[in-house]
Design an enzyme around this catalytic site. Structure first.
Site, PDB file in Angstrom:
ATOM      1  CE1 TYR A  70       4.571   1.448   5.277  1.00  0.00           C
ATOM      2  CE2 TYR A  70       4.193  -0.486   3.904  1.00  0.00           C
ATOM      3  CZ  TYR A  70       4.351   0.880   4.037  1.00  0.00           C
ATOM      4  OH  TYR A  70       4.291   1.679   2.919  1.00  0.00           O
ATOM      5  CG  HIS A  95      -0.252   3.244  11.234  1.00  0.00           C
ATOM      6  ND1 HIS A  95      -1.162   3.719  12.155  1.00  0.00           N
ATOM      7  CD2 HIS A  95      -0.658   3.739  10.033  1.00  0.00           C
ATOM      8  CE1 HIS A  95      -2.064   4.450  11.547  1.00  0.00           C
ATOM      9  NE2 HIS A  95      -1.798   4.479  10.261  1.00  0.00           N
ATOM     10  CG  ASN A 146      -5.396   5.297   4.049  1.00  0.00           C
ATOM     11  OD1 ASN A 146      -5.043   5.194   5.226  1.00  0.00           O
ATOM     12  ND2 ASN A 146      -4.989   6.289   3.285  1.00  0.00           N
TER      13      ASN A 146
END
Length: 203
Positions: free
Chosen positions: A23, A28, A76
């Site tokens: 990632y 993000h 999240n």
């Protein structure tokens, strides 16, 4: 510096992102990357993994105790990670957090631009929404890094896939610039106050 900030000289700057090499260079994770750049500029000590699942580094700059944080519980769960960090730093739960600055990617802002906001909703960002839901307030500071695509082919990609898309070599230069811009906005906000930084960077 704002009166409330002067009263409590601890500034908590939280970069949002997802842990793991897969990632790292994705849209993000711009919150992580911007905080990393800020840490590099001011020669913070290396980030340390804390028992609460947050990487942190601390240093006094501009007369303020600045704590940099990168939650490692996935986007999240950003709010859950923050509550544990608050407990360790002895930050009380209140209605307003002028000393909490969250750095995150934002699909409502064109790629390459940034905006500083106060008391603003998540606008679909799940990490920010997690923080709002957990703290039960949206009254904190946001450094929003634009990722809304300029290229027509990228606009066709669903939002949940776009945010996890890795930078191409061509995009890397542009994102390096916006990371530098965000670090400069943090600098000015700490040195001269949020109002001046907002005037300078909210264009």
């Amino acid at each position: 510096m704002d009166k409330k900030t002067k009263k409590n000289n601890l500034i908590l700057i939280v970069g949002l992102g997802n842990p793991g090499a897969e990632y790292h260079f994705t849209r993000h994770n711009l919150g992580f990357l911007a905080v990393d750049e800020f840490a590099k500029r001011h020669e913070f000590p290396n980030f340390k993994m804390e028992p609460d699942g947050v990487l942190t580094a601390k240093k006094e700059i501009f007369g303020l105790a600045v704590v940099l944080a990168k939650p490692q519980m996935f986007m999240n769960n950003s709010g859950k990670a923050l509550v544990k960090l608050f407990s360790r730093l002895k930050i009380k739960k209140v209605k307003s957090y002028p000393n909490l600055w969250v750095v995150n990617d934002d699909l409502d802002i064109p790629q390459g631009k940034i905006k500083i906001a106060k008391n603003r909703g998540a606008a679909g960002h799940k990490g920010v929404q997690s923080i709002i839901d957990t703290l039960k307030t949206k009254n904190f500071i946001r450094f929003r890094i634009g990722i809304a695509p300029l290229a027509a082919n990228l606009k066709k990609i669903p939002a949940d896939k776009l945010v996890l898309k890795k930078f191409t070599l061509a995009e890397q230069t542009e994102f390096d610039k916006v990371i530098d811009l965000t670090a400069a906005a943090l600098d000015l906000a700490l040195a001269s106050g949020l109002a001046k930084s907002m005037t300078a960077f909210n264009q």
